[in-house]
Design a protein around this motif. Structure first.
Motif, PDB file in Angstrom:
ATOM      1  N   LEU A   1       1.085   8.891  -4.510  1.00 58.50           N
ATOM      2  CA  LEU A   1       0.073   9.939  -4.458  1.00 58.50           C
ATOM      3  C   LEU A   1       0.677  11.235  -3.901  1.00 58.50           C
ATOM      4  O   LEU A   1       0.389  12.330  -4.398  1.00 58.50           O
ATOM      5  CB  LEU A   1      -1.081   9.467  -3.565  1.00 58.50           C
ATOM      6  CG  LEU A   1      -2.438  10.080  -3.813  1.00 58.50           C
ATOM      7  CD1 LEU A   1      -2.853   9.852  -5.244  1.00 58.50           C
ATOM      8  CD2 LEU A   1      -3.449   9.485  -2.864  1.00 58.50           C
TER       9      LEU A   1
ATOM     10  N   GLY B   1      -5.218   1.000 -11.311  1.00 62.94           N
ATOM     11  CA  GLY B   1      -5.464   2.391 -11.656  1.00 62.94           C
ATOM     12  C   GLY B   1      -4.338   3.283 -11.178  1.00 62.94           C
ATOM     13  O   GLY B   1      -3.186   2.975 -11.377  1.00 62.94           O
ATOM     14  N   LEU B   2      -4.644   4.305 -10.498  1.00 67.63           N
ATOM     15  CA  LEU B   2      -3.704   5.311 -10.033  1.00 67.63           C
ATOM     16  C   LEU B   2      -2.936   5.916 -11.191  1.00 67.63           C
ATOM     17  O   LEU B   2      -1.770   5.777 -11.321  1.00 67.63           O
ATOM     18  CB  LEU B   2      -2.733   4.748  -9.018  1.00 67.63           C
ATOM     19  CG  LEU B   2      -3.007   5.159  -7.581  1.00 67.63           C
ATOM     20  CD1 LEU B   2      -1.835   4.776  -6.696  1.00 67.63           C
ATOM     21  CD2 LEU B   2      -3.301   6.642  -7.459  1.00 67.63           C
TER      22      LEU B   2
ATOM     23  N   ASP C   1      -1.815  -9.260  -6.679  1.00 67.15           N
ATOM     24  CA  ASP C   1      -2.642  -8.905  -7.819  1.00 67.15           C
ATOM     25  C   ASP C   1      -4.041  -8.473  -7.377  1.00 67.15           C
ATOM     26  O   ASP C   1      -5.027  -8.736  -8.040  1.00 67.15           O
ATOM     27  CB  ASP C   1      -2.707 -10.068  -8.812  1.00 67.15           C
ATOM     28  CG  ASP C   1      -2.870 -11.388  -8.110  1.00 67.15           C
ATOM     29  OD1 ASP C   1      -2.582 -12.412  -8.710  1.00 67.15           O
ATOM     30  OD2 ASP C   1      -3.312 -11.375  -6.944  1.00 67.15           O
ATOM     31  N   GLU C   2      -4.070  -7.821  -6.232  1.00 64.98           N
ATOM     32  CA  GLU C   2      -5.350  -7.322  -5.763  1.00 64.98           C
ATOM     33  C   GLU C   2      -5.840  -6.218  -6.707  1.00 64.98           C
ATOM     34  O   GLU C   2      -5.029  -5.530  -7.330  1.00 64.98           O
ATOM     35  CB  GLU C   2      -5.195  -6.747  -4.364  1.00 64.98           C
ATOM     36  CG  GLU C   2      -4.443  -5.433  -4.356  1.00 64.98           C
ATOM     37  CD  GLU C   2      -3.450  -5.368  -3.220  1.00 64.98           C
ATOM     38  OE1 GLU C   2      -2.908  -4.294  -3.014  1.00 64.98           O
ATOM     39  OE2 GLU C   2      -3.238  -6.382  -2.556  1.00 64.98           O
ATOM     40  N   PRO C   3      -7.141  -6.062  -6.799  1.00 69.77           N
ATOM     41  CA  PRO C   3      -7.671  -5.090  -7.762  1.00 69.77           C
ATOM     42  C   PRO C   3      -7.562  -3.667  -7.251  1.00 69.77           C
ATOM     43  O   PRO C   3      -8.549  -2.961  -7.137  1.00 69.77           O
ATOM     44  CB  PRO C   3      -9.131  -5.523  -7.899  1.00 69.77           C
ATOM     45  CG  PRO C   3      -9.447  -6.157  -6.584  1.00 69.77           C
ATOM     46  CD  PRO C   3      -8.192  -6.781  -6.098  1.00 69.77           C
ATOM     47  N   LYS C   4      -6.345  -3.245  -6.907  1.00 69.48           N
ATOM     48  CA  LYS C   4      -6.204  -1.876  -6.410  1.00 69.48           C
ATOM     49  C   LYS C   4      -5.821  -0.939  -7.533  1.00 69.48           C
ATOM     50  O   LYS C   4      -5.658   0.250  -7.328  1.00 69.48           O
ATOM     51  CB  LYS C   4      -5.109  -1.829  -5.341  1.00 69.48           C
ATOM     52  CG  LYS C   4      -5.649  -1.653  -3.945  1.00 69.48           C
ATOM     53  CD  LYS C   4      -4.686  -0.868  -3.105  1.00 69.48           C
ATOM     54  CE  LYS C   4      -4.887   0.623  -3.274  1.00 69.48           C
ATOM     55  NZ  LYS C   4      -3.729   1.391  -3.131  1.00 69.48           N
TER      56      LYS C   4
ATOM     57  N   GLY D   1       0.814  -1.211   0.000  1.00 74.31           N
ATOM     58  CA  GLY D   1       0.000   0.000   0.000  1.00 74.31           C
ATOM     59  C   GLY D   1       0.839   1.248   0.000  1.00 74.31           C
ATOM     60  O   GLY D   1       0.476   2.258  -0.604  1.00 74.31           O
TER      61      GLY D   1
END
Lengths: 73, 399
Positions: free
Chosen positions: B187, B398-399, B393-396, B180
């Protein structure tokens, strides 16, 4: 003096950060439960963890959407 | 003169970049989430992207602190030159000392000093100064610190696992926070790009307008945006390792969950403030977050001595940059010779500080001693990776 704006910034910071952290922490916790060996657990734990991560990602993307003027205009 | 000011502004942008790499990348480097070199490269790219995303801030750079316009005083390129000189020198000094200090405050300080010396004390709008610089400087670390404290508490409370029967501690499995951290620190870097590259764009545009090369009221031109974005990205890539060391290991010991909480708070605070128009300094927000998250985790101590030194640095930022700005402004007023003397003296000072920094080299290899610990922690992650194998491979995305 812009006290109102100050309060707004503080509030927005609090809400945004807490949302992201709570969702991500829940995701981490659920992944941890799902990864436990030798313990019976409901089958929805791992998908729910992914839902948490997904929502967290969405929250971040929504924040970006709000901030980048190209989208919000 | 105009070319000189633009060159100086771009150099300021560069110092701004390497001064502030730490804000985004100090904590992930300290926890071993990202390798130091990769971290600065990532920060550089995101700064570059961020600089192109928005040019809103660029339009209000001096922010009314110096009264401008028809009823006020016209800012001349000379004043801006002097102000930039003050800001750059102060940035170099704090970098040498490894202190995270606000580049924007250095810029404001330099401009204020230059305006007082060059025009007079009546040119300063003190109410605006109070509102835009001094009060945010007090509130930025407080807000960010409080939010980071709360978030750290929450993150630990939500992930603390105890055996329901024996009450003993289970394996905590907080490795996910390290992944994370990559996103949250990215960001912060992005937010930094949208904020800080703007200031230089604003300055250059101001100079171009003052010199009559651009229409008043128009936004920054494309080559200005591009060169500012590049300058801040290159600065970020060269990495202010000294400041990364202070932020990553000097203030408190950072664990992944803490780092995640701190970076989320930093990113939210910067983005919220830049969006709602109550400008907060990136550096001060980031330092506040690190301290707050240090207080939030049990068993961590915050090194208040270091925090005090940083706060002292903030106190001196405005006056110190102001004095250099004022001296430069006085030199510049004497004419071309003065400008040359100021430029040469400034370059010499920057070179001197650069050479002094070589004596005690701090680079990516030794910026954070915690890197050792980071590797030890990464070792543990491998074990975890087996039990939480698919967490990557979690669907986090984008970004």
């Amino acid at each position: 003096m812009k006290w109102l704006e100050l309060v707004q910034v503080a509030g927005a910071t609090l809400v945004a950060a807490v949302t992201v952290v709570v969702l991500y922490s829940l995701g981490v916790r659920l992944t941890a439960i799902a990864g436990d060996v030798n313990e019976r657990k409901p089958s929805w734990v791992r998908p729910l963890a992914y839902v948490c991560f997904g929502l967290c990602g969405l929250a971040v993307l929504f924040g970006l959407y709000l901030i980048i003027p190209y989208f919000s205009k | 003169m105009v070319a000189l000011v633009i060159a100086l502004a771009l150099f300021f942008d560069f110092t701004n970049g390497f001064h502030d790499t730490a804000n985004a990348m100090a904590t992930p480097i300290a926890t071993g989430a990202i390798k130091p070199k990769t971290a600065v490269a990532l920060a550089a790219v995101l700064n570059l992207v961020g600089a192109f995303l928005s040019t809103e801030v660029a339009k209000t750079v001096s922010g009314g602190i110096i009264k401008e316009g028809s009823d006020g005083i016209q800012i001349t390129p000379e004043i801006i030159f002097a102000g930039l000189m003050g800001a750059i020198l102060w940035n170099m000094i704090t970098w040498l000392k490894g202190l995270p200090s606000s580049s924007s405050h250095a810029l404001f300080g330099g401009l204020i000093g230059a305006a007082i010396a060059g025009i007079g004390i009546h040119s300063i709008n003190f109410e605006s100064l109070m509102q835009k610089v001094i009060l945010p400087a007090i509130f930025a670390p407080v807000i960010a610190g409080a939010v980071a404290y709360l978030c750290t508490k929450l993150a630990y409370a939500l992930t603390s696992r105890h055996d329901p029967e024996s009450g003993g501690k289970l394996t905590q499995k907080r490795g996910g926070f390290r992944t994370g951290q990559i996103f949250t620190s990215s960001l912060v870097a992005l937010a930094h790009g949208t904020n800080d590259a703007q200031k230089t764009m604003g300055i250059i545009t101001l100079v171009l307008i003052a010199a009559g090369l651009q229409d008043p009221g128009s936004g920054p031109q494309f080559w200005v945006i591009t060169s500012c974005a590049l300058a801040i990205a290159i600065g970020t890539y060269s990495g202010g390792w000294r400041i990364i060391r202070t932020m990553g290991s000097g203030l408190t010991e950072v664990k992944p969950a803490q780092g995640f909480a701190a970076e989320s708070s930093t990113a939210s605070a910067i983005l919220a403030s830049s969006h709602l128009g109550f400008a907060l300094s990136t550096t001060q927000v980031a330092s506040g977050s690190v301290i707050g998250s240090g207080m939030g985790r049990r068993g961590t101590s915050v090194r208040w001595g270091m925090a005090g030194r940083i706060a002292l640095g903030w106190l001196f930022t405005l006056p110190a940059a102001g004095i250099v700005g004022a001296l430069t402004a006085m030199l510049v007023q004497t004419g071309v010779v003065g400008v040359v003397i100021a430029a040469v003296a400034g370059t010499a000072a920057v070179l001197y500080m650069f050479l002094r920094s070589k004596k005690s080299h701090v680079g990516h290899h030794n910026a954070v001693e915690v890197d050792q610990a980071g590797q030890a922690v990464r070792f543990r992650k491998k074990k975890k990776a087996m039990s939480v194998s698919s967490s990557k491979d979690e669907p986090k995305g984008g970004l």
